[in-house]
Design a protein around this motif. Structure first.
Motif, PDB file in Angstrom:
ATOM      1  N   LEU A  50      41.417   0.888  64.494  1.00  0.00           N
ATOM      2  CA  LEU A  50      41.717  -0.246  65.145  1.00  0.00           C
ATOM      3  C   LEU A  50      40.253  -0.704  65.631  1.00  0.00           C
ATOM      4  CD1 LEU A  50      44.189   1.825  67.759  1.00  0.00           C
ATOM      5  CD2 LEU A  50      44.355  -0.347  66.436  1.00  0.00           C
ATOM      6  N   TRP A  51      39.276   0.064  66.012  1.00  0.00           N
ATOM      7  CA  TRP A  51      37.822  -0.701  66.053  1.00  0.00           C
ATOM      8  C   TRP A  51      37.469  -1.695  65.100  1.00  0.00           C
ATOM      9  CZ3 TRP A  51      36.139  -1.271  70.902  1.00  0.00           C
ATOM     10  CH2 TRP A  51      36.646  -0.235  71.892  1.00  0.00           C
ATOM     11  N   ASN A  52      37.752  -1.271  63.843  1.00  0.00           N
ATOM     12  CA  ASN A  52      36.956  -1.949  62.837  1.00  0.00           C
ATOM     13  C   ASN A  52      37.884  -3.181  62.600  1.00  0.00           C
ATOM     14  OD1 ASN A  52      35.221  -0.194  62.148  1.00  0.00           O
ATOM     15  ND2 ASN A  52      36.814   0.984  60.843  1.00  0.00           N
ATOM     16  N   LEU A  53      39.097  -3.296  63.175  1.00  0.00           N
ATOM     17  CA  LEU A  53      40.025  -4.684  62.998  1.00  0.00           C
ATOM     18  C   LEU A  53      39.440  -5.771  63.658  1.00  0.00           C
ATOM     19  CD1 LEU A  53      43.662  -3.455  63.142  1.00  0.00           C
ATOM     20  CD2 LEU A  53      42.369  -3.964  61.197  1.00  0.00           C
ATOM     21  N   ASN A  54      38.958  -5.386  64.907  1.00  0.00           N
ATOM     22  CA  ASN A  54      38.494  -6.544  65.712  1.00  0.00           C
ATOM     23  C   ASN A  54      39.058  -7.779  66.028  1.00  0.00           C
ATOM     24  OD1 ASN A  54      36.300  -7.691  67.414  1.00  0.00           O
ATOM     25  ND2 ASN A  54      35.229  -8.625  65.749  1.00  0.00           N
ATOM     26  N   THR A  55      40.372  -7.740  66.032  1.00  0.00           N
ATOM     27  CA  THR A  55      41.121  -8.684  66.506  1.00  0.00           C
ATOM     28  C   THR A  55      41.981  -8.565  67.954  1.00  0.00           C
ATOM     29  OG1 THR A  55      43.193  -7.354  65.729  1.00  0.00           O
ATOM     30  CG2 THR A  55      41.979  -8.738  64.221  1.00  0.00           C
ATOM     31  N   PHE A  56      42.581  -9.855  68.422  1.00  0.00           N
ATOM     32  CA  PHE A  56      43.267  -9.783  69.759  1.00  0.00           C
ATOM     33  C   PHE A  56      44.269  -8.685  69.597  1.00  0.00           C
ATOM     34  CE2 PHE A  56      47.197 -11.198  71.685  1.00  0.00           C
ATOM     35  CZ  PHE A  56      47.023 -11.020  72.910  1.00  0.00           C
ATOM     36  N   ALA A  57      44.928  -8.306  68.883  1.00  0.00           N
ATOM     37  CA  ALA A  57      46.435  -7.633  68.603  1.00  0.00           C
ATOM     38  C   ALA A  57      45.697  -6.043  68.707  1.00  0.00           C
ATOM     39  CB  ALA A  57      47.163  -7.776  67.647  1.00  0.00           C
ATOM     40  N   ALA A  58      44.591  -5.885  68.017  1.00  0.00           N
ATOM     41  CA  ALA A  58      44.100  -4.552  67.871  1.00  0.00           C
ATOM     42  C   ALA A  58      43.496  -4.247  69.228  1.00  0.00           C
ATOM     43  CB  ALA A  58      42.980  -4.327  66.684  1.00  0.00           C
ATOM     44  N   VAL A  87      37.889  -7.202  77.721  1.00  0.00           N
ATOM     45  CA  VAL A  87      38.652  -7.486  78.772  1.00  0.00           C
ATOM     46  C   VAL A  87      38.319  -8.647  79.503  1.00  0.00           C
ATOM     47  CG1 VAL A  87      39.248  -6.438  81.317  1.00  0.00           C
ATOM     48  CG2 VAL A  87      39.553  -5.111  79.139  1.00  0.00           C
ATOM     49  N   GLU A  88      36.568  -8.743  79.549  1.00  0.00           N
ATOM     50  CA  GLU A  88      36.086 -10.026  79.979  1.00  0.00           C
ATOM     51  C   GLU A  88      36.480 -11.250  79.282  1.00  0.00           C
ATOM     52  OE1 GLU A  88      32.109  -8.030  81.781  1.00  0.00           O
ATOM     53  OE2 GLU A  88      32.028  -8.546  79.619  1.00  0.00           O
ATOM     54  N   ASN A  89      36.668 -11.193  77.972  1.00  0.00           N
ATOM     55  CA  ASN A  89      37.162 -12.417  77.122  1.00  0.00           C
ATOM     56  C   ASN A  89      38.278 -12.692  77.430  1.00  0.00           C
ATOM     57  OD1 ASN A  89      36.633 -14.201  74.834  1.00  0.00           O
ATOM     58  ND2 ASN A  89      37.909 -12.814  73.574  1.00  0.00           N
ATOM     59  N   PHE A  90      39.235 -11.959  77.506  1.00  0.00           N
ATOM     60  CA  PHE A  90      40.705 -12.161  77.823  1.00  0.00           C
ATOM     61  C   PHE A  90      40.820 -12.698  79.243  1.00  0.00           C
ATOM     62  CE2 PHE A  90      42.677  -8.367  75.246  1.00  0.00           C
ATOM     63  CZ  PHE A  90      42.247  -8.966  74.079  1.00  0.00           C
ATOM     64  N   ARG A  91      39.838 -12.389  80.205  1.00  0.00           N
ATOM     65  CA  ARG A  91      40.030 -12.936  81.327  1.00  0.00           C
ATOM     66  C   ARG A  91      39.626 -14.431  81.434  1.00  0.00           C
ATOM     67  NH1 ARG A  91      40.125 -14.739  85.758  1.00  0.00           N
ATOM     68  NH2 ARG A  91      40.017 -13.666  87.858  1.00  0.00           N
ATOM     69  N   GLN A  92      38.697 -14.853  80.650  1.00  0.00           N
ATOM     70  CA  GLN A  92      38.252 -15.956  80.543  1.00  0.00           C
ATOM     71  C   GLN A  92      39.264 -17.092  79.874  1.00  0.00           C
ATOM     72  OE1 GLN A  92      34.394 -15.637  78.669  1.00  0.00           O
ATOM     73  NE2 GLN A  92      33.397 -15.084  80.461  1.00  0.00           N
ATOM     74  N   PHE A 122      52.462  -4.874  68.060  1.00  0.00           N
ATOM     75  CA  PHE A 122      52.149  -3.675  67.957  1.00  0.00           C
ATOM     76  C   PHE A 122      52.654  -3.353  66.584  1.00  0.00           C
ATOM     77  CE2 PHE A 122      52.748   0.786  68.532  1.00  0.00           C
ATOM     78  CZ  PHE A 122      51.651   1.383  69.211  1.00  0.00           C
ATOM     79  N   SER A 123      53.708  -3.507  66.238  1.00  0.00           N
ATOM     80  CA  SER A 123      54.320  -3.065  64.886  1.00  0.00           C
ATOM     81  C   SER A 123      53.273  -3.417  63.856  1.00  0.00           C
ATOM     82  CB  SER A 123      55.625  -3.453  64.667  1.00  0.00           C
ATOM     83  OG  SER A 123      56.043  -3.143  63.511  1.00  0.00           O
ATOM     84  N   LYS A 124      52.836  -4.916  63.864  1.00  0.00           N
ATOM     85  CA  LYS A 124      51.960  -5.470  62.902  1.00  0.00           C
ATOM     86  C   LYS A 124      50.680  -4.614  62.675  1.00  0.00           C
ATOM     87  CE  LYS A 124      53.971  -9.775  62.808  1.00  0.00           C
ATOM     88  NZ  LYS A 124      53.944 -11.211  63.117  1.00  0.00           N
TER      89      LYS A 124
END
Length: 340
Positions: free
Chosen positions: A181-189, A245-250, A273-275
């Protein structure tokens, strides 16, 4: 529903009858004090019998009968002001199982009518959790009817759901899958990682607004939860998830998690989540497995049990802990940082 004095009465007769409801009027008393009645007729439904009495009396002094559907809609319009979109969606899903009583008068619905619904759900292989949600919905709607004088008692609390056999036993994420999950580095992950580093329920995460995210002191406030113990609890923001979280907040408008500036429903997030699970080869995992993972990892790391219960929003079973223990943000942060 209590009928007006002198209006008459409706009784359901025993046995398998095509017209089991008898409408009758009390005419007086015999010499020995025994009551005697006049039968108005026999009817297929309670509502038909009431209507016959109403016509017989030429009376308009009784409130019109309300169907289960109308009471449900009335209750939902009020209750929806207190809960989030995911809860409302859950109620609507449960209501779909109640179509066979939707058109019946609320005071003509029997215990057998309700138990038949549950039995049919179980025979169709629906889960214990689904049946429990339907029973919970029935409890709330019938309680609303009692409060408003439509009925005097509710049978929903007595419904038997059968054995709770988990359809999909919860399984913690392995360290390898968390690393993927950490390696994906996407919004969904990153949204999945928020679940894995907070222990929040999916619905709790989706309900978070900007006002619920304190970046200065680095914590979330969970205001909407399925349980009383889960509401208004504080969860420290783990150092590893703080950057996004800081990025989402912005980049979001009102809620922490959004898509095209709109909050996500549970169904919409389930697809996301399924994807993600497909991408990390973890297809059998559910969103609740994230919460189960946090509980398992904190337990394995020796976290303070009271802190874990506070983070997860579990009710304390011990009265001393429940009343006298108040965990500070520092203690909660110490626990959450045990997650690696």
């Amino acid at each position: 529903m209590k009928l007006p004095n002198g209006f008459g009465s409706v009784t359901k007769l025993s046995g398998n009858r095509r017209r089991p409801f008898i409408a009758r009027k009390l005419l007086g008393y015999k010499g020995n004090g025994q009551q005697y009645y006049k039968a108005i007729g026999y009817y297929e439904t309670y509502a038909d019998a009431i209507l016959a009495l109403k016509n017989y009396n030429g009376s308009n002094d009784i409130k019109p009968l309300k169907t289960f559907s109308s009471v449900y809609n009335e209750w939902l319009s009020i209750h929806s002001l207190e809960v989030g979109a995911s809860a409302i969606e859950s109620y609507k899903t449960s209501y779909k199982h109640l179509s066979q009583i939707a058109g019946k008068a609320i005071n003509a619905i029997s215990y057998t009518d309700l138990q038949n619904i549950i039995d049919r759900m179980r025979s169709n292989s629906l889960s214990y959790a689904s049946c429990k949600k339907v029973r919970s919905l029935l409890n709330m709607v019938f309680n609303h009817a009692i409060i408003n004088g439509l009925i005097e008692k509710s049978y929903s609390q007595y419904l038997k759901l059968g054995r709770n056999i988990p359809v999909k036993p919860h399984k913690p994420f392995s360290r390898q899958k968390i690393n993927r999950l950490w390696n994906l580095n996407t919004f969904a992950a990153q949204t999945v990682l928020i679940l894995l580093y907070t222990g929040m329920r999916c619905s709790e995460m989706l309900s978070l607004t900007h006002a619920d995210v304190n970046l200065k002191s680095r914590y979330f406030i969970v205001r909407q939860s399925k349980t009383e113990a889960g509401r208004n609890r504080i969860i420290p923001i783990h150092d590893r998830i703080l950057p996004f979280v800081e990025n989402f907040r912005q980049i979001t408008s009102t809620h922490l998690i959004e898509y095209n500036n709109h909050p996500l429903t549970y169904a919409q997030y389930a697809e996301i989540f399924s994807k993600v699970m497909h991408m990390i080869n973890a297809k059998k995992h559910t969103t609740h497995d994230c919460r189960h993972t946090v509980a398992s990892l904190l337990d394995a790391a020796g976290a303070n049990p009271a802190s874990v219960r506070s983070i997860l929003g579990h009710k304390n079973g011990d009265i001393t802990l429940r009343v006298y223990t108040h965990k500070s943000l520092r203690e909660l942060r110490k626990a959450i940082n045990l997650l690696k």
